[in-house]
Design a protein around this motif. Structure first.
Motif, PDB file in Angstrom:
ATOM      1  N   ARG A 159       0.828  -1.213   0.000  1.00 29.92           N
ATOM      2  CA  ARG A 159       0.000   0.000   0.000  1.00 29.92           C
ATOM      3  C   ARG A 159       0.859   1.258   0.000  1.00 29.92           C
ATOM      4  O   ARG A 159       0.577   2.212  -0.738  1.00 29.92           O
ATOM      5  N   ALA A 160       1.916   1.251   0.821  1.00 22.82           N
ATOM      6  CA  ALA A 160       2.787   2.428   0.881  1.00 22.82           C
ATOM      7  C   ALA A 160       3.481   2.639  -0.467  1.00 22.82           C
ATOM      8  O   ALA A 160       3.615   3.772  -0.936  1.00 22.82           O
ATOM      9  N   ARG A 190       2.337   1.724  -3.440  1.00 23.29           N
ATOM     10  CA  ARG A 190       1.348   2.200  -4.418  1.00 23.29           C
ATOM     11  C   ARG A 190       1.049   3.674  -4.208  1.00 23.29           C
ATOM     12  O   ARG A 190       0.870   4.413  -5.178  1.00 23.29           O
ATOM     13  N   GLU A 191       0.993   4.105  -2.945  1.00 19.39           N
ATOM     14  CA  GLU A 191       0.782   5.534  -2.688  1.00 19.39           C
ATOM     15  C   GLU A 191       1.943   6.361  -3.214  1.00 19.39           C
ATOM     16  O   GLU A 191       1.763   7.532  -3.559  1.00 19.39           O
ATOM     17  N   ALA A 192       3.124   5.723  -3.264  1.00 19.87           N
ATOM     18  CA  ALA A 192       4.295   6.421  -3.809  1.00 19.87           C
ATOM     19  C   ALA A 192       4.360   6.278  -5.330  1.00 19.87           C
ATOM     20  O   ALA A 192       5.351   6.668  -5.951  1.00 19.87           O
ATOM     21  N   PHE A 207       7.044   7.721   3.248  1.00 21.68           N
ATOM     22  CA  PHE A 207       6.867   6.316   2.898  1.00 21.68           C
ATOM     23  C   PHE A 207       6.891   5.437   4.156  1.00 21.68           C
ATOM     24  O   PHE A 207       6.020   4.586   4.357  1.00 21.68           O
ATOM     25  N   ARG A 226       3.756   5.917   6.353  1.00 24.72           N
ATOM     26  CA  ARG A 226       2.572   5.223   5.816  1.00 24.72           C
ATOM     27  C   ARG A 226       2.695   3.716   6.031  1.00 24.72           C
ATOM     28  O   ARG A 226       1.726   3.048   6.389  1.00 24.72           O
ATOM     29  N   GLU A 257       0.015   1.617   8.322  1.00 26.44           N
ATOM     30  CA  GLU A 257      -0.726   0.477   7.764  1.00 26.44           C
ATOM     31  C   GLU A 257      -0.427  -0.796   8.554  1.00 26.44           C
ATOM     32  O   GLU A 257      -1.324  -1.567   8.869  1.00 26.44           O
TER      33      GLU A 257
END
Ligand code: BTX
Length: 249
Positions: free
Chosen positions: A90-91, A93-95, A172, A175, A179
């Motif tokens: 998830r982290a 993908r957010e990046a 990063f 996050r 999570e």
């Protein structure tokens, strides 16, 4: 540096510019009776993977270990490896990096048929059968690292390579830890979240287990982390702890 990090994390964070291994340090802290701590380093000089393999950890990566003491039986501990894989995916993908999870502990990026390794996860634990005493989840992310400095045979990649520019390691890591903190407290949601990012399901695979190879279609995973394989002779459930990485066939 530690200042650059200035993390606002849901754990106490111990930062090192350079350390042999954050997992080794977290194990020492566990033995000293520490409760919950994250050990974070810019560089590791003796990083380790599974089966004592070397984990290359040059400056610029995110090398960290989360020490915590969950109230679960030993048999449930594999769920924390999956939780770490989901959190880091998830982290990433957010990046802006399209990461996926290959059972049980690889987070990678696909380029056509090629898979490039972005992350390694190593979970260690101690306790009695009915109750874990401590768990250390080690997460190694090739963040701002040149894959040319990593072992070729692992077909490595990094966040900075995939993005074409460095990632903000503070954001990063924050996050990632947020999570992971949410998932480890609610392990019931881990398996479903994992399915969302799995690159494994629906594929023909071959898994080396102590009882011999299991070959067939990977159809699902089960709590706390077993892979369900549909073979010619029926359904087999392979637990994450006792097998080598699966290969696509
Ligand atoms: P693994 O046994 O699945 O993978 C180890 C293999 O990965 C090595 O044999 C090598 O081929 C390859 N490899 C080594 N370094 C890298 C890298 N930076 N990127 C891609 N491939 C690599 C995976 O083990 C678990 C690794 C956990 C690492 C974390 S970092 C923080 C913590 N501290 C520590 O010592 N280990 C964990």
């Amino acid at each position: 540096s530690a200042v650059e990090y200035g993390l606002d994390a849901p754990f106490a964070v111990e930062y090192h510019d350079s350390i042999p291994s954050t997992n080794a340090r977290a194990r020492d802290l566990a033995a000293e009776g520490a409760s919950e701590t994250v050990v974070l380093a810019d560089e590791q000089t003796g990083g380790r993977g599974r089966l004592d393999r070397e984990w290359h950890s040059p400056s610029g990566g995110v090398w960290l270990s989360v020490l915590f003491r969950p109230d679960v039986p030993m048999a449930h501990a594999p769920v924390f490896t999956l939780a770490a894989a989901v959190a880091v995916t998830r982290a990433a993908r957010e990046a802006g990096v399209d990461a996926g999870i290959k059972w049980p502990n690889d987070v990678l990026v696909r380029h056509g048929d090629a898979e490039r390794k972005l992350v390694g996860i190593l979970t260690e634990m101690e306790g009695e059968a009915d109750r874990v005493s401590w768990v250390v989840v080690g997460i190694g992310v090739n963040a701002n690292v040149d894959p040319a400095d990593l072992p070729d045979e692992a077909t490595p990649t990094s966040l900075s390579t995939e993005r074409g520019e460095p990632v903000d390691r503070r954001l990063f890591t924050q996050r990632l830890l947020e999570e992971f903190d949410a998932l480890r407290q609610d392990t019931g949601q881990v398996v479903e979240a994992w399915r969302e990012y799995a690159t494994t399901l629906g594929k023909q695979v071959r898994v080396e287990t102590p009882e011999g190879p299991v070959e067939g279609e990977a159809v699902d995973i089960q709590f706390p982390g077993a892979l369900v394989v549909e073979t010619e002779s029926g359904t087999e459930v392979v637990s994450a702890g006792d097998c080598e990485h699966l290969r696509p066939v």
